[in-house]
Enzyme design. Structure first.
Site, PDB file in Angstrom:
ATOM      1  N   VAL A  62      -7.771  39.986 -39.341  1.00 52.82           N
ATOM      2  CA  VAL A  62      -7.404  38.883 -40.235  1.00 52.82           C
ATOM      3  C   VAL A  62      -8.310  37.672 -40.055  1.00 52.82           C
ATOM      4  CG1 VAL A  62      -5.554  37.281 -40.866  1.00 52.82           C
ATOM      5  CG2 VAL A  62      -5.014  39.672 -40.355  1.00 52.82           C
ATOM      6  N   ALA A  63      -8.593  37.301 -38.811  1.00 47.59           N
ATOM      7  CA  ALA A  63      -9.425  36.115 -38.558  1.00 47.59           C
ATOM      8  C   ALA A  63     -10.838  36.316 -39.082  1.00 47.59           C
ATOM      9  CB  ALA A  63      -9.455  35.803 -37.066  1.00 47.59           C
TER      10      ALA A  63
ATOM     11  N   HIS B  93      -6.618  46.202 -32.633  1.00 49.39           N
ATOM     12  CA  HIS B  93      -6.761  46.808 -31.304  1.00 49.39           C
ATOM     13  C   HIS B  93      -5.492  46.535 -30.509  1.00 49.39           C
ATOM     14  CE1 HIS B  93     -11.362  46.206 -31.732  1.00 49.39           C
ATOM     15  NE2 HIS B  93     -11.084  47.476 -31.919  1.00 49.39           N
TER      16      HIS B  93
ATOM     17  N   ASN C  17     -13.973  34.504 -35.465  1.00 48.62           N
ATOM     18  CA  ASN C  17     -14.480  35.816 -35.861  1.00 48.62           C
ATOM     19  C   ASN C  17     -13.540  36.931 -35.414  1.00 48.62           C
ATOM     20  OD1 ASN C  17     -16.566  36.461 -37.521  1.00 48.62           O
ATOM     21  ND2 ASN C  17     -18.171  36.397 -35.964  1.00 48.62           N
TER      22      ASN C  17
ATOM     23  N   ARG D 280     -20.604  47.741 -35.954  1.00 45.72           N
ATOM     24  CA  ARG D 280     -20.406  48.036 -34.540  1.00 45.72           C
ATOM     25  C   ARG D 280     -20.891  49.440 -34.190  1.00 45.72           C
ATOM     26  NH1 ARG D 280     -16.397  44.815 -31.121  1.00 45.72           N
ATOM     27  NH2 ARG D 280     -18.314  45.110 -29.925  1.00 45.72           N
TER      28      ARG D 280
ATOM     29  N   GLU E 168     -12.696  52.862 -29.506  1.00 44.90           N
ATOM     30  CA  GLU E 168     -12.936  51.416 -29.487  1.00 44.90           C
ATOM     31  C   GLU E 168     -12.964  50.844 -28.075  1.00 44.90           C
ATOM     32  OE1 GLU E 168     -13.094  49.252 -32.519  1.00 44.90           O
ATOM     33  OE2 GLU E 168     -13.569  51.158 -33.459  1.00 44.90           O
TER      34      GLU E 168
ATOM     35  N   ALA F 192     -19.656  36.673 -41.193  1.00 45.12           N
ATOM     36  CA  ALA F 192     -19.910  37.455 -42.403  1.00 45.12           C
ATOM     37  C   ALA F 192     -18.671  38.206 -42.878  1.00 45.12           C
ATOM     38  CB  ALA F 192     -21.062  38.437 -42.160  1.00 45.12           C
TER      39      ALA F 192
ATOM     40  N   LEU G  30     -17.028  40.882 -41.631  1.00 46.83           N
ATOM     41  CA  LEU G  30     -17.351  42.310 -41.674  1.00 46.83           C
ATOM     42  C   LEU G  30     -16.206  43.227 -41.260  1.00 46.83           C
ATOM     43  CD1 LEU G  30     -20.883  42.104 -39.992  1.00 46.83           C
ATOM     44  CD2 LEU G  30     -20.397  42.410 -42.430  1.00 46.83           C
ATOM     45  N   SER G  31     -15.156  42.680 -40.658  1.00 46.71           N
ATOM     46  CA  SER G  31     -14.186  43.531 -39.967  1.00 46.71           C
ATOM     47  C   SER G  31     -12.877  43.668 -40.732  1.00 46.71           C
ATOM     48  CB  SER G  31     -13.925  42.988 -38.555  1.00 46.71           C
ATOM     49  OG  SER G  31     -13.211  43.922 -37.793  1.00 46.71           O
TER      50      SER G  31
ATOM     51  N   GLY H 142      -9.338  44.653 -41.545  1.00 44.48           N
ATOM     52  CA  GLY H 142      -8.242  44.885 -40.607  1.00 44.48           C
ATOM     53  C   GLY H 142      -8.114  43.781 -39.579  1.00 44.48           C
TER      54      GLY H 142
ATOM     55  N   CYS I 102     -11.073  39.871 -25.590  1.00 39.44           N
ATOM     56  CA  CYS I 102     -12.136  40.589 -26.309  1.00 39.44           C
ATOM     57  C   CYS I 102     -13.488  40.380 -25.637  1.00 39.44           C
ATOM     58  CB  CYS I 102     -12.235  40.095 -27.753  1.00 39.44           C
ATOM     59  SG  CYS I 102     -10.936  40.673 -28.844  1.00 39.44           S
TER      60      CYS I 102
END
Length: 444
Positions: A26-27, A250, A362, A138, A174, A19, A21-22, A24, A368
Site C-alpha cells: 500500500v505505501a 510479507h 516506499n 526484485r 521472499e 516509482a 512498483l510493488s 500489494g 525490512c
C-alpha cells in the site's frame, strides 16, 4: 562460547526513488511519483544501524545493487551506448526502466533466508538468496545478492551459500521477511517458522483474491531441505489470505519474533492455535505469544504504522527492546498499544523510535531493512570485518554518501546518463571500502 544475533542492514543505493512498483504494498503504491531524497534515505539507514551498534549489538551492512541495471535492459533488447539504452527505455518502456533503477535491495529482509549453525545438520550457517519472482524489479536481484553475501560471509568453513530457488511462481520465495526463528538462546537449536501465502501445487488450498501471495509452501519447504533442517526444527504456517488482501504482503508486516517471543496480530495466521501448539511441542522453553487484538489495533493501522515491521532485539544486558519507526508514535492506536505492552509481563521492556521515513514511504520499515544472522563468536570473527558497523565505518560511509548521492531524485531523472556514472563510481569505491571484490556486473 558467546552467541549473538547480528543484524545486517541494507545500505540504500544512489537511485532510491518512488516509482510505485510493488503491487500489494500500500505505501509503495500510494507514494508513487513523490520526489525522493537518496542522500537522506541512506543516512537514515546508517543512523539506525549505528545506534544498534552503539547499544552493543553486532551490526553489519550489506552493499546495494548496481542500478540502473543496464545488463537487464540490454537483455530485453535495448542497445547502443549506455546513454542510448537509457534514452530508448525511457521512451519506449518507462516502467521497465523504473524497474531496472529500483533501490529495493535496501530491504535485506528479502535478500535471503538464513539458518544458523545451531539448527543445521552440518553445523554451518546456511544462506539461500530469495528469488523474488513475484516482482520484476526484485527478480533481477538474486545473482548479485548471492555475490554480496558470499563476499560478506566468505569463509566456507563456517558459511554455506546456496543458489536461489528455480525462477518460477511455484517456488516464489521472499526470504527472511517470511521467516523467523524462536529459541531459548541464540546458540541453542531453535524452531524456524516458515510463513507462506499459498500452496502453489494445490489449487483448492486457501489463497488471497486481490493481491498476490508472494511466498509458496513449496519454496519454504525447499529452503528447509537445502538448509539441512530437521522436521522438529521447522513449523510451516500459512499467513491469513484476508490480511494479504489488506496490504500485508510479507509476514514481517503482521508478525515478528525474537528468542522466546512471538509478537503478532490476531488475524496474522490461519489455524493459529494449532500452530502455537506445534511450536510448544517442538520448543521446550518458556514462550511468550503476544497476540495483538483487532479491537486495539486494526489491520489498517498495523499496515500504515508498521507496528509489526519493527525489530525486537535482545541487548547485551538481556533486556528485549522494540525498534520502531516514528510512524508508530504518530498513530494514536498503535502508540497506545506499545505503551500498554511495556506494562505487561513480557520480556519487552523498552521501545526505541527511529526516523526511516524515506524507506517507509516506499513500504519498508526497520525490519525490512535488516537481515538477521544468529552467530557464535567464531563465526562473527569469520565475517568480512570491513562490513561491520563501528565509528570508522559509520564516518566513512557518511562521507561516501555525501560525496556521491543526490538529495533529490524523480522518476524522470532515471533516464539521466549521468546517473549511471555517479552510481558506478560510488559502488566501485564502496567495494574498496568494504573489501567486497568485483561483485557488480560493470566490474566483471
Amino acid at each position: 562460547m558467546k552467541h549473538f544475533e547480528a543484524n545486517f542492514d541494507g545500505l540504500v543505493g544512489p537511485t532510491h526513488n518512488y516509482a510505485g512498483l510493488s503491487f500489494g504494498n500500500v505505501a509503495s503504491l500510494s507514494n508513487a511519483a513523490l520526489v525522493s531524497n537518496p542522500k537522506a534515505a541512506a543516512k537514515q539507514g546508517l543512523q539506525k544501524a549505528k545506534a544498534l551498534a552503539d547499544m552493543g549489538m553486532v551490526q553489519g551492512m550489506l552493499a546495494p545493487q548496481e542500478r540502473p541495471d543496464l545488463y537487464t535492459l540490454r537483455r530485453i533488447g535495448f542497445s547502443g551506448s549506455d546513454a542510448n539504452v537509457l534514452k530508448q527505455a525511457a521512451k519506449e518502456a518507462p516502467m521497465l526502466l523504473n524497474a531496472c533503477c529500483s533501490a529495493s535491495s535496501m530491504w535485506t529482509a528479502n535478500a535471503a533466508t538464513v539458518s544458523p549453525s545451531a539448527d543445521t545438520r552440518d553445523g554451518k550457517l546456511h544462506f539461500t538468496p530469495a528469488n523474488l519472482v513475484d516482482k520484476l524489479h526484485r527478480s533481477i536481484e538474486p545473482l548479485t545478492t548471492g555475490r554480496i553475501l558470499t563476499a560478506t560471509f566468505s569463509d566456507p568453513h563456517y558459511f554455506h551459500h546456496h543458489s536461489h530457488l528455480p525462477e518460477h511462481n511455484s517456488f516464489g520465495d521472499e526470504g527472511a521477511a517470511n521467516h523467523t526463528r524462536l529459541c531459548n538462546e541464540y546458540g541453542h537449536a531453535g524452531v524456524e517458522l516458515f510463513v507462506y501465502g499459498q500452496e502453489a501445487t494445490n489449487p483448492n488450498a486457501p489463497k488471497p483474491q486481490k493481491y498476490p501471495a508472494r511466498q509458496t509452501l513449496e519454496a519454504s519447504m525447499a529452503v528447509a531441505r537445502l538448509h539441512q533442517l530437521e522436521e522438529d526444527n521447522c513449523v510451516f504456517i500459512q499467513q491469513n489470505p484476508d490480511v494479504i488482501d489488506q496490504g500485508v504482503f510479507h509476514n514481517d508486516v503482521i508478525a515478528v519474533g525474537n528468542q522466546n517471543v512471538l509478537f503478532y496480530h490476531e488475524q496474522a495466521f490461519l489455524n493459529t492455535q494449532h500452530k502455537i501448539d506445534e511450536i510448544k511441542r517442538k520448543l521446550d522453553t518458556e514462550l511468550y505469544f503476544i497476540e495483538v487484538p483487532t479491537a486495539k489495533v486494526a489491520i489498517n493501522d498495523a499496515v500504515k504504522s508498521y507496528l509489526f515491521n519493527t525489530q525486537i532485539i535482545t541487548l547485551p544486558s538481556g533486556e528485549m527492546v522494540i525498534v520502531a519507526p516514528t510512524d508508530c508514535q504518530e498513530n494514536p492506536a498503535v502508540f497506545a498499544y506499545l505503551n500498554e505492552l511495556l506494562t505487561l509481563n513480557t520480556p519487552i521492556k523498552q521501545v526505541l523510535y527511529f526516523d526511516v521515513k524515506q524507506s517507509m514511504q516506499n513500504g519498508g520499515g526497520p525490519a525490512c531493512l535488516r537481515l538477521r544472522v544468529a552467530m557464535n563468536e567464531m563465526e562473527v570473527a569469520a565475517v568480512n570485518q570491513h562490513t561491520l558497523m563501528n565509528d570508522a565505518l559509520f564516518s566513512r560511509l557518511n562521507l561516501w554518501v555525501d560525496k556521491h548521492y543526490r538529495d533529490r531524485l524523480t522518476t524522470q531523472d532515471l533516464a539521466d546518463p549521468q546517473l549511471i556514472i555517479e552510481s558506478r563510481t560510488a559502488l566501485d569505491e564502496l567495494t574498496q571500502i568494504m573489501k567486497l571484490g568485483s561483485v557488480y556486473q560493470f566490474q566483471r
